[in-house]
Design a protein around this motif. Structure first.
Motif, PDB file in Angstrom:
ATOM      1  N   LEU A   1      31.935 -31.397  52.890  1.00  0.00           N
ATOM      2  CA  LEU A   1      31.834 -32.714  52.273  1.00  0.00           C
ATOM      3  C   LEU A   1      31.354 -33.779  53.246  1.00  0.00           C
ATOM      4  O   LEU A   1      30.606 -34.692  52.875  1.00  0.00           O
TER       5      LEU A   1
ATOM      6  N   LEU B   1      27.668 -34.212  53.409  1.00  0.00           N
ATOM      7  CA  LEU B   1      26.939 -34.625  52.213  1.00  0.00           C
ATOM      8  C   LEU B   1      26.226 -35.944  52.423  1.00  0.00           C
ATOM      9  O   LEU B   1      26.714 -36.846  53.112  1.00  0.00           O
TER      10      LEU B   1
ATOM     11  N   SER C   1      25.828 -39.304  51.029  1.00  0.00           N
ATOM     12  CA  SER C   1      26.726 -40.033  50.135  1.00  0.00           C
ATOM     13  C   SER C   1      26.010 -40.952  49.170  1.00  0.00           C
ATOM     14  O   SER C   1      26.645 -41.697  48.427  1.00  0.00           O
TER      15      SER C   1
ATOM     16  N   ASP D   1      24.638 -41.693  45.910  1.00  0.00           N
ATOM     17  CA  ASP D   1      24.684 -41.165  44.548  1.00  0.00           C
ATOM     18  C   ASP D   1      24.739 -42.345  43.602  1.00  0.00           C
ATOM     19  O   ASP D   1      25.808 -42.831  43.246  1.00  0.00           O
TER      20      ASP D   1
ATOM     21  N   CYS E   1      31.254 -38.041  46.215  1.00  0.00           N
ATOM     22  CA  CYS E   1      31.289 -36.598  45.983  1.00  0.00           C
ATOM     23  C   CYS E   1      32.309 -36.284  44.906  1.00  0.00           C
ATOM     24  O   CYS E   1      33.267 -37.025  44.699  1.00  0.00           O
TER      25      CYS E   1
ATOM     26  N   THR F   1      35.182 -40.573  46.870  1.00  0.00           N
ATOM     27  CA  THR F   1      35.537 -39.207  46.483  1.00  0.00           C
ATOM     28  C   THR F   1      36.380 -39.186  45.207  1.00  0.00           C
ATOM     29  O   THR F   1      37.308 -39.969  45.051  1.00  0.00           O
TER      30      THR F   1
ATOM     31  N   ASP G   1      30.184 -31.147  43.481  1.00  0.00           N
ATOM     32  CA  ASP G   1      29.702 -30.783  44.804  1.00  0.00           C
ATOM     33  C   ASP G   1      30.439 -29.572  45.352  1.00  0.00           C
ATOM     34  O   ASP G   1      29.859 -28.778  46.103  1.00  0.00           O
TER      35      ASP G   1
ATOM     36  N   ARG H   1      26.751 -28.020  41.401  1.00  0.00           N
ATOM     37  CA  ARG H   1      25.368 -28.469  41.537  1.00  0.00           C
ATOM     38  C   ARG H   1      24.605 -27.510  42.443  1.00  0.00           C
ATOM     39  O   ARG H   1      25.191 -26.700  43.176  1.00  0.00           O
TER      40      ARG H   1
ATOM     41  N   GLY I   1      25.795 -26.744  45.969  1.00  0.00           N
ATOM     42  CA  GLY I   1      27.243 -26.927  45.983  1.00  0.00           C
ATOM     43  C   GLY I   1      27.973 -25.708  46.516  1.00  0.00           C
ATOM     44  O   GLY I   1      27.386 -24.625  46.684  1.00  0.00           O
TER      45      GLY I   1
END
Length: 306
Positions: free
Chosen positions: A91, A94, A96, A98, A130, A157, A208, A259, A262
């Motif tokens: 995580l 990732l 971030s 989005d 996420c 999150t 995710d 996803r 993921g």
């Protein structure tokens, strides 16, 4: 080095409790009773009868969090911390950004609770960094630990924690509140084998990461478990005839919710990893990998979606 009282309790426990466990149990029970002789006597009696130490104390540490536990909920175990470690590692890497995360999180919240529900889990237009799904959440040890340790990096999150048992579900809610992650963890009570139809039909390709520590003991072996383990809920232990019923269901029903790119992480028994990897490989959805725990036992099976 034990105190005189700890040595006394240790001597009482030997014979009923494994010698290595007795040392830890003596120390923890003395600390739990805190000078109350009657409370200590009752606790020692309960422990000798086979009641798990964690149930007697009523709480247990996992990762860097404390969880309330008792009859009806699975006790958090150190080997499960690997799922949290792998989840956080993934995580934190990732991206971030989005832009539509807030809309998605609100949509999933409404799918779970119904459109008329208004809570504080997901605020309107809130950015979501996420999305995590925890299946067979139990005490919430995985979901809560991820939330506590990721929100500084990814404050948007959202973790959806699914638990079937009404008793365990109450512990899940208590532990979310105890660790103050109400904003990040959304609990709901449902059956991952046959339920959650709204979520499954509406959230394909949206998460995710999916994590799970499902029941994985073979049904025929449940009666031969240690007496302490047999005090834990069979619902959280029994994985069907071959111990793999939940892994097949996750591969069939839940894997499509990941996803592209993921990650799926599942804990398993020491002789099950190869079979579970085969189940996941048959989906042709991604690359699979097996991770050993601190004792060198294959403990976590992962799949990275294509």
């Amino acid at each position: 080095m034990m105190t005189e009282l700890e040595q006394k309790v240790y001597n009482e426990l030997i014979g009923a409790v494994d010698s290595d466990d007795a040392y830890v149990d003596a120390r923890e029970l003395v600390r739990f009773a805190d000078g109350d002789e009657a409370k200590l006597h009752d606790a020692v009696t309960r422990r000798i009868s086979g009641e798990p130490l964690q149930y007697i104390i009523g709480e247990w540490d996992f990762y860097n969090c404390t969880f309330r536990v008792g009859e009806g909920v699975l006790i958090p175990r150190p080997e499960t911390e690997m799922i949290v470690d792998k989840s956080l590692e993934f995580l934190k890497a990732l991206d971030s950004s989005d832009e539509e995360g807030g809309e998605l999180a609100n949509y999933l919240y409404n799918v779970v609770y119904g459109k008329r529900v208004r809570g504080t889990y997901v605020a309107e237009h809130e950015t979501v960094d996420c999305k995590v799904l925890d299946l067979c959440s139990g005490s919430g040890c995985i979901a809560v630990s991820i939330a506590k340790n990721i929100v500084d990096t990814l404050p948007g999150t959202k973790i959806f924690a699914v638990e079937k048992s009404p008793v365990a579900f109450e512990y899940l809610k208590q532990n979310i509140a105890l660790n103050r992650v109400q904003r990040y963890v959304v609990p709901f009570c449902d059956d991952i084998l046959t339920g959650c139809t709204n979520l499954i039909s509406s959230a394909k390709g949206q998460f995710d990461i999916i994590v799970s520590n499902p029941p994985y003991v073979k049904s025929a072996e449940c009666e031969a478990l240690q007496k302490e383990v047999m005090r834990e809920p069979r619902l959280a232990l029994d994985g069907g005839e071959d111990g793999l019923i939940f892994y097949r269901a996750i591969a069939e029903r839940w894997l499509p919710l990941l996803r592209s790119g993921g990650l799926l992480l599942m804990e398993c028994g020491e002789d099950q990893a190869v079979d579970i990897k085969a189940i996941l490989d048959a989906t042709s959805c991604g690359e699979t990998e097996i991770f050993d725990d601190f004792a060198g036992i294959p403990r976590v099976v992962a799949l990275k979606m294509y």
